[in-house]
Write an enzyme that holds these catalytic residues in place. Sequence first.
Site, PDB file in Angstrom:
ATOM      1  N   THR A   1      20.903   0.057  35.246  1.00 10.45           N
ATOM      2  CA  THR A   1      22.311   0.367  35.473  1.00 10.45           C
ATOM      3  C   THR A   1      23.122  -0.908  35.254  1.00 10.45           C
ATOM      4  O   THR A   1      22.582  -2.004  35.305  1.00 10.45           O
ATOM      5  CB  THR A   1      22.536   0.937  36.892  1.00 10.45           C
ATOM      6  OG1 THR A   1      23.938   1.163  37.080  1.00 10.45           O
ATOM      7  CG2 THR A   1      22.022   0.019  37.983  1.00 10.45           C
ATOM      8  N   GLY A   2      24.424  -0.724  35.018  1.00  8.04           N
ATOM      9  CA  GLY A   2      25.260  -1.890  34.739  1.00  8.04           C
ATOM     10  C   GLY A   2      25.980  -1.661  33.423  1.00  8.04           C
ATOM     11  O   GLY A   2      26.020  -0.541  32.906  1.00  8.04           O
ATOM     12  N   ILE A   3      26.519  -2.716  32.868  1.00  8.86           N
ATOM     13  CA  ILE A   3      27.250  -2.559  31.603  1.00  8.86           C
ATOM     14  C   ILE A   3      26.257  -2.253  30.482  1.00  8.86           C
ATOM     15  O   ILE A   3      25.362  -3.054  30.177  1.00  8.86           O
ATOM     16  CB  ILE A   3      28.088  -3.815  31.316  1.00  8.86           C
ATOM     17  CG1 ILE A   3      29.146  -3.924  32.432  1.00  8.86           C
ATOM     18  CG2 ILE A   3      28.701  -3.759  29.932  1.00  8.86           C
ATOM     19  CD1 ILE A   3      30.268  -4.862  32.202  1.00  8.86           C
ATOM     20  N   GLY A   4      26.402  -1.068  29.923  1.00  6.91           N
ATOM     21  CA  GLY A   4      25.431  -0.577  28.937  1.00  6.91           C
ATOM     22  C   GLY A   4      25.222  -1.533  27.777  1.00  6.91           C
ATOM     23  O   GLY A   4      24.091  -1.734  27.314  1.00  6.91           O
TER      24      GLY A   4
ATOM     25  N   THR B   1      26.022   4.818  38.060  1.00 10.74           N
ATOM     26  CA  THR B   1      24.970   5.560  37.356  1.00 10.74           C
ATOM     27  C   THR B   1      23.789   5.794  38.297  1.00 10.74           C
ATOM     28  O   THR B   1      23.611   5.040  39.248  1.00 10.74           O
ATOM     29  CB  THR B   1      24.527   4.708  36.147  1.00 10.74           C
ATOM     30  OG1 THR B   1      25.550   4.770  35.169  1.00 10.74           O
ATOM     31  CG2 THR B   1      23.229   5.155  35.526  1.00 10.74           C
TER      32      THR B   1
ATOM     33  N   VAL C   1      28.275   5.092  23.055  1.00 13.66           N
ATOM     34  CA  VAL C   1      26.967   5.577  23.485  1.00 13.66           C
ATOM     35  C   VAL C   1      26.423   4.671  24.587  1.00 13.66           C
ATOM     36  O   VAL C   1      26.388   3.449  24.446  1.00 13.66           O
ATOM     37  CB  VAL C   1      25.987   5.638  22.283  1.00 13.66           C
ATOM     38  CG1 VAL C   1      24.596   6.050  22.748  1.00 13.66           C
ATOM     39  CG2 VAL C   1      26.503   6.635  21.246  1.00 13.66           C
ATOM     40  N   SER C   2      26.035   5.314  25.696  1.00 10.69           N
ATOM     41  CA  SER C   2      25.520   4.583  26.867  1.00 10.69           C
ATOM     42  C   SER C   2      24.051   4.197  26.667  1.00 10.69           C
ATOM     43  O   SER C   2      23.309   4.861  25.956  1.00 10.69           O
ATOM     44  CB  SER C   2      25.647   5.502  28.085  1.00 10.69           C
ATOM     45  OG  SER C   2      24.856   5.024  29.131  1.00 10.69           O
ATOM     46  N   ASP C   3      23.647   3.146  27.369  1.00  3.07           N
ATOM     47  CA  ASP C   3      22.229   2.743  27.356  1.00  3.07           C
ATOM     48  C   ASP C   3      21.351   3.755  28.093  1.00  3.07           C
ATOM     49  O   ASP C   3      20.129   3.755  27.934  1.00  3.07           O
ATOM     50  CB  ASP C   3      22.066   1.398  28.077  1.00  3.07           C
ATOM     51  CG  ASP C   3      22.469   1.543  29.545  1.00  3.07           C
ATOM     52  OD1 ASP C   3      23.678   1.705  29.815  1.00  3.07           O
ATOM     53  OD2 ASP C   3      21.575   1.539  30.411  1.00  3.07           O
TER      54      ASP C   3
END
Length: 317
Positions: free
Chosen positions: A229-232, A180, A209-211
Amino acid sequence: MKLQVQPKLIIHGGAGSSLHGKGGVEAVRRALYAVIEEVYSLLVTGATATEAVVRGCQMLEDDARFNAGTGSVLQSDGQIRMSSSLMDGTLGRFSGVINISRVKNPIELALFLQNSPDRVLSDYGSAELARELQVPSYNGLTDLRLHEWIQERQDNFKRTMAGVVAEPELVESSNAGRGTIGVVALDTFGRLAAGTSTGGKGFERIGRVSDSAMPAGNYATGYAAVSCTGIGEDIIDECLAAKIVVRVTDGMSLKDAMERSFTEAQKNQRDLGAIALDATGAISWGKTSEIILAAYHDGETIGDTLEWNNSELIGYC
Ligand code: ASP
């Protein structure tokens, strides 16, 4: 021209596990520095933080190496759905698009929505908006991402996320990570803005849905601005961007706010990273993952975090 405030800039191209090879590090460094150089010169010549953030996001979205715009990862059904958001810290205004397909630069729609009464649009609404604005239809699919998806499909989608950056060696070795992008800027007037754009985790369920288009992943006030960034899901559970920014807004130093927020995230076994600036010009980055791919301009020199994988949770300058 006498600058009122020394502009500052930090950008990221994702966080995750180490880049496969030195070639990968150098290529990512060159890509990030090209963005830093162009966007920082815009800031020095008077661009607003929001303008700088949008330009930086466009450039990173256009680089197929990163998981945003061109080069976005594919979801479980083999489709690209991108999410992007923009927050103007001075106006205190958040806007974004969620799960949009077939546009080149999702951040441009987020920018348009800054001045709309309806500021966050999901898939159907984003597509309608793109049509209304006559944004040309664009397919950001790359061979590497398609290859990665086909491999993953053969493996029955066991990985939790796609590759941090699109590198041929990464696809071969099926090494997990993500890419990201995000940009955080402080302009000559002391204004802050943050932007984030993503193709998502990769291989996710349709409708996830992404963070990246939530205040959990991208947030700014007049005091601080953060892109994650990273796991949402981990970022949302920590409400990381908003948490760091609110801590600074309430009087904590950026360093303390980052340290405290990343200590909490690590304790909760999260897998994430973030970049941050505050209104005094302090620059910081943090990660619980192995690496964060960030570069910054502190007014004098360009630096980066590509080979920063020490035991500290946060870096600061
Ligand atoms: N945070 C993004 C998401 O979960 C992925 C990433 O940062 O690479 O959608």
